[in-house]
Write an enzyme that holds these catalytic residues in place. Structure first.
Site, mmCIF file in Angstrom:
data_model
loop_
_atom_site.group_PDB
_atom_site.id
_atom_site.type_symbol
_atom_site.label_atom_id
_atom_site.label_comp_id
_atom_site.label_asym_id
_atom_site.label_seq_id
_atom_site.Cartn_x
_atom_site.Cartn_y
_atom_site.Cartn_z
ATOM 1 N N LYS A 13 0.843 -1.199 0.000
ATOM 2 C CA LYS A 13 0.000 0.000 0.000
ATOM 3 C C LYS A 13 0.877 1.246 0.000
ATOM 4 C CE LYS A 13 -3.972 -2.110 0.339
ATOM 5 N NZ LYS A 13 -4.694 -2.301 -0.882
ATOM 6 N N CYS A 14 0.285 2.330 -0.478
ATOM 7 C CA CYS A 14 0.911 3.638 -0.529
ATOM 8 C C CYS A 14 1.519 3.960 0.831
ATOM 9 C CB CYS A 14 -0.149 4.671 -0.903
ATOM 10 S SG CYS A 14 0.448 6.346 -0.992
ATOM 11 N N PRO A 15 2.738 4.439 0.895
ATOM 12 C CA PRO A 15 3.620 4.889 -0.187
ATOM 13 C C PRO A 15 4.650 3.853 -0.610
ATOM 14 C CG PRO A 15 4.529 5.662 1.860
ATOM 15 C CD PRO A 15 3.271 4.854 2.209
#
Length: 75
Positions: A13-15
């Site tokens: 998941k981001c980042p």
């Protein structure tokens, strides 16, 4: 996919996809290509922005069944 190296970032998941892509590109030569695959829905925003900010070319974006594949040419 031609000569580009495939980097599997699915499940992150981001980042993390952008951070790991930045780290991988740092070890590559200018003009080399890297394909990343990610399931992170924010990658369609984050990856183009990252390429623009860091001076890389986003050569191709492909929608996959569970995410996206991005081909990036190191600038």
């Amino acid at each position: 996919m031609s000569d580009a190296t495939l980097y599997d970032l699915k499940g992150l998941k981001c980042p993390l996809p952008v951070l790991k892509t930045r780290r991988r590109l740092a070890d590559m030569q200018r003009g080399d290509e890297l394909c990343i695959e990610t399931t992170d829905p924010l990658a369609v925003i984050d990856v183009p922005h990252f390429c623009s900010q860091d001076g890389h070319a986003l050569v191709e974006t492909v929608k996959l069944e569970n995410g996206h594949r991005f081909r990036i040419r190191k600038g």
